[in-house]
Design a protein around this motif. Structure first.
Motif, mmCIF file in Angstrom:
data_model
loop_
_atom_site.group_PDB
_atom_site.id
_atom_site.type_symbol
_atom_site.label_atom_id
_atom_site.label_comp_id
_atom_site.label_asym_id
_atom_site.label_seq_id
_atom_site.Cartn_x
_atom_site.Cartn_y
_atom_site.Cartn_z
ATOM 1 N N MET A 192 0.855 -1.179 0.000
ATOM 2 C CA MET A 192 0.000 0.000 0.000
ATOM 3 C C MET A 192 0.892 1.231 0.000
ATOM 4 N N THR A 193 0.616 2.178 -0.887
ATOM 5 C CA THR A 193 1.442 3.371 -1.009
ATOM 6 C C THR A 193 0.585 4.597 -1.292
ATOM 7 N N TYR A 194 1.178 5.770 -1.094
ATOM 8 C CA TYR A 194 0.680 7.004 -1.682
ATOM 9 C C TYR A 194 1.611 7.357 -2.830
ATOM 10 N N ASN A 195 1.047 7.817 -3.950
ATOM 11 C CA ASN A 195 1.832 8.329 -5.059
ATOM 12 C C ASN A 195 1.596 9.826 -5.214
ATOM 13 N N TRP A 196 2.655 10.535 -5.552
ATOM 14 C CA TRP A 196 2.607 11.998 -5.666
ATOM 15 C C TRP A 196 3.319 12.394 -6.959
ATOM 16 N N TYR A 197 2.610 13.124 -7.819
ATOM 17 C CA TYR A 197 3.199 13.608 -9.068
ATOM 18 C C TYR A 197 3.175 15.134 -9.072
ATOM 19 N N GLU A 198 4.330 15.739 -9.182
ATOM 20 C CA GLU A 198 4.412 17.176 -9.347
ATOM 21 C C GLU A 198 4.043 17.540 -10.787
ATOM 22 N N PRO A 199 3.668 18.803 -11.044
ATOM 23 C CA PRO A 199 3.444 19.220 -12.432
ATOM 24 C C PRO A 199 4.656 18.882 -13.300
ATOM 25 N N GLY A 200 4.402 18.256 -14.434
ATOM 26 C CA GLY A 200 5.477 17.857 -15.330
ATOM 27 C C GLY A 200 5.943 16.434 -15.146
ATOM 28 N N ALA A 201 5.542 15.771 -14.059
ATOM 29 C CA ALA A 201 5.976 14.402 -13.791
ATOM 30 C C ALA A 201 5.130 13.410 -14.589
ATOM 31 N N SER A 202 5.716 12.238 -14.863
ATOM 32 C CA SER A 202 5.029 11.180 -15.590
ATOM 33 C C SER A 202 5.656 9.855 -15.195
ATOM 34 N N LEU A 203 5.106 8.776 -15.722
ATOM 35 C CA LEU A 203 5.639 7.445 -15.452
ATOM 36 C C LEU A 203 5.575 6.631 -16.734
ATOM 37 N N GLY A 204 6.705 6.053 -17.134
ATOM 38 C CA GLY A 204 6.776 5.332 -18.400
ATOM 39 C C GLY A 204 5.959 4.060 -18.420
ATOM 40 N N ARG A 205 5.747 3.568 -19.622
ATOM 41 C CA ARG A 205 4.976 2.348 -19.809
ATOM 42 C C ARG A 205 5.689 1.153 -19.171
ATOM 43 N N HIS A 206 4.906 0.270 -18.537
ATOM 44 C CA HIS A 206 5.495 -0.868 -17.847
ATOM 45 C C HIS A 206 4.419 -1.887 -17.491
ATOM 46 N N LEU A 207 4.865 -3.029 -17.011
ATOM 47 C CA LEU A 207 4.017 -4.032 -16.377
ATOM 48 C C LEU A 207 4.406 -4.097 -14.905
ATOM 49 N N ASP A 208 3.459 -4.440 -14.051
ATOM 50 C CA ASP A 208 3.737 -4.444 -12.612
ATOM 51 C C ASP A 208 4.355 -5.743 -12.117
ATOM 52 N N GLU A 209 4.274 -6.808 -12.901
ATOM 53 C CA GLU A 209 4.845 -8.080 -12.487
ATOM 54 C C GLU A 209 5.293 -8.862 -13.713
ATOM 55 N N HIS A 210 6.308 -9.702 -13.535
ATOM 56 C CA HIS A 210 6.844 -10.529 -14.607
ATOM 57 C C HIS A 210 7.117 -11.933 -14.072
ATOM 58 N N HIS A 211 7.207 -12.873 -14.993
ATOM 59 C CA HIS A 211 7.581 -14.236 -14.630
ATOM 60 C C HIS A 211 8.963 -14.214 -13.978
ATOM 61 N N GLU A 212 9.125 -15.012 -12.920
ATOM 62 C CA GLU A 212 10.393 -15.030 -12.194
ATOM 63 C C GLU A 212 11.578 -15.393 -13.086
ATOM 64 N N GLU A 213 11.345 -16.237 -14.094
ATOM 65 C CA GLU A 213 12.434 -16.650 -14.978
ATOM 66 C C GLU A 213 12.964 -15.503 -15.823
ATOM 67 N N THR A 214 12.195 -14.427 -15.956
ATOM 68 C CA THR A 214 12.643 -13.279 -16.748
ATOM 69 C C THR A 214 13.366 -12.229 -15.908
ATOM 70 N N LYS A 215 13.502 -12.480 -14.619
ATOM 71 C CA LYS A 215 14.111 -11.502 -13.717
ATOM 72 C C LYS A 215 15.607 -11.723 -13.494
ATOM 73 N N GLY A 216 16.173 -12.706 -14.164
ATOM 74 C CA GLY A 216 17.601 -12.962 -14.022
ATOM 75 C C GLY A 216 17.969 -13.352 -12.609
ATOM 76 N N THR A 217 19.045 -12.773 -12.085
ATOM 77 C CA THR A 217 19.516 -13.110 -10.738
ATOM 78 C C THR A 217 18.561 -12.635 -9.649
ATOM 79 N N ARG A 218 17.611 -11.775 -10.001
ATOM 80 C CA ARG A 218 16.655 -11.276 -9.011
ATOM 81 C C ARG A 218 15.380 -12.120 -8.959
ATOM 82 N N GLY A 219 15.336 -13.163 -9.770
ATOM 83 C CA GLY A 219 14.165 -14.022 -9.773
ATOM 84 C C GLY A 219 14.208 -15.071 -8.680
ATOM 85 N N TRP A 220 13.025 -15.615 -8.357
ATOM 86 C CA TRP A 220 12.878 -16.703 -7.385
ATOM 87 C C TRP A 220 13.440 -16.340 -6.017
ATOM 88 N N ILE A 221 13.233 -15.104 -5.610
ATOM 89 C CA ILE A 221 13.690 -14.656 -4.294
ATOM 90 C C ILE A 221 12.515 -14.529 -3.331
#
Length: 390
Positions: free
Chosen positions: A167-196
């Motif tokens: 749970m978070t609060y998000n805050w965007y100042e004028p001019g701020a944005s957020l690039g295109r993305h997905l919020d989750e990926h298969h663990e096998e695609t995360k390299g050394t950071r997968g399966w943790i």
């Protein structure tokens, strides 16, 4: 909180002008908000926080948008709480994370990027802001999570645990944005950071806190569902714990099975009878990033019929067939060659947005207003395959 009844349908229709699905040709189609209760069972509807239509949209890759879901009194309390926390330095720049780089190397700034007040100890800190308002909201979201667990048949959404939910609060100042993305990926695609981690993001939620926000002020949530008239041919996100990594023929989810007896992986989809259909010629080891899954398809499957859930131009984990080495888009880019349709959601106060965390690409367009864009956002987690192994 009592759920708004179906008699509010006319008001929801009026509010629908804030929601759009647009084609590349510029045609605008109104999207009816899916938050109305089922009038065929008034008693059940009144007791529910979301409708069966909302559940179906999430399950099949759509975007569920419910205007006026949060009561005005709680909107004000949460907005004031976020403002107080920001004024006292509790927010930190936290833009779109490139997993190929350490966060300290990505140069996030409060002017250009999202700023976040994180959950966990921060969200529950009695010395930070209005804990009573956050607790009231937390109870509401917990009840929502329980309904999602049952309605989506994702039972482990209902349990608590370490890093179980965010749970978070998000805050965007004028001019701020957020690039295109997905919020989750298969663990096998995360390299050394997968399966943790033993859990993974399952359902993304957003509740906006911006009173009187207009479309002209920017900051819209731009989502990329399959099309305005057709959702996925089957349930998205995961199947038997195997996360989705692509699409076949535009609307059929493709999953990656990483629990094969061979110790390797395989691609598959579900046919019209919900039976598993193997798509890869043989079991394979997922290569290092960037990844192109199309090279593992059976020769009888045209590579152009397969679409990765993301591409190198949009996410450094992946490559697009025939498009290796392409550059990433600007943070607020609106159209891509991979997407014919998009949907903009104006961040109006009290609106609840829900979608599957694995399958739906999205971004936040630049805030053109002179005021800040504020929201409560987060992710409901379910157990990953890692949890089953341990």
């Amino acid at each position: 909180m009592q759920r708004l009844g179906f008699t509010w349908g006319f008001i929801f229709q009026v509010l629908a002008v804030s929601l759009y699905i647009r084609s590349r040709s510029g045609t605008v189609h109104a999207l009816t908000p899916p938050g109305e209760c089922d009038s065929t069972n008034k008693d059940t509807a009144k007791a529910s926080l979301i409708s069966t239509e909302v559940l179906e949209k999430i399950a099949y890759g759509g975007v569920a948008v419910i205007p006026n879901w949060l009561p005005p009194s709680l909107i004000k309390s949460l907005h004031d709480d976020a403002q107080n926390l920001f004024d006292n330095g509790y927010f930190t720049p936290d833009g779109l994370t490139n997993t190929a780089l350490k966060k300290s190397e990505q140069g996030f700034t409060g002017k250009a990027d999202r700023q976040t007040f994180r959950g966990g100890d921060g969200w529950d800190d009695p010395n930070a802001g209005d804990l009573s308002a956050r607790n009231e909201f937390g109870t509401l979201m917990r009840n929502l999570r329980k309904e999602l667990a049952l309605g989506l048949d994702r039972p482990t959404l209902d349990t608590e645990g370490t890093r179980k939910h965010e749970m978070t609060y998000n805050w965007y100042e004028p001019g701020a944005s957020l690039g295109r993305h997905l919020d989750e990926h298969h663990e096998e695609t995360k390299g050394t950071r997968g399966w943790i981690m033993p859990t993974r993001r399952s359902v993304t939620w957003l509740v906006y806190l911006n009173d009187g926000w207009l479309e002209s002020e920017g900051g819209a949530l731009r989502c990329y569902p399959r099309s305005p008239n057709k959702q996925s041919s089957g349930k998205v996100g995961s199947h038997d714990g195997n996360l989705q990594v692509g699409w076949l023929h535009g609307d059929r989810p493709v999953f990656l099975d990483s629990m094969r007896e061979s110790g390797l992986c395989a691609l598959y989809c579900l046919d019209d009878n919900v039976k598993r259909k193997e798509l890869s010629t043989k079991d394979f080891e997922v290569p290092r990033q960037p990844i192109d899954f199309s090279v593992f398809l059976e020769s009888s499957i045209p590579r152009e019929s397969f679409e990765q859930i993301s591409t190198a131009r949009l996410d450094p984990r992946f490559v697009a067939a025939g498009n290796q080495g392409a550059s990433p888009p600007s943070p607020s880019s609106s159209n891509t060659t991979e997407d014919q349709y998009f949907m903009d959601v104006v961040p109006a106060a009290g609106t609840l947005v829900l979608f599957d965390s694995v399958s739906l690409p999205h971004l936040v367009r630049e805030v053109t207003s002179k005021r800040q864009r504020i929201a409560a956002t987060g992710w409901f987690h379910e157990d990953s395959q890692f949890q089953a192994l341990v």
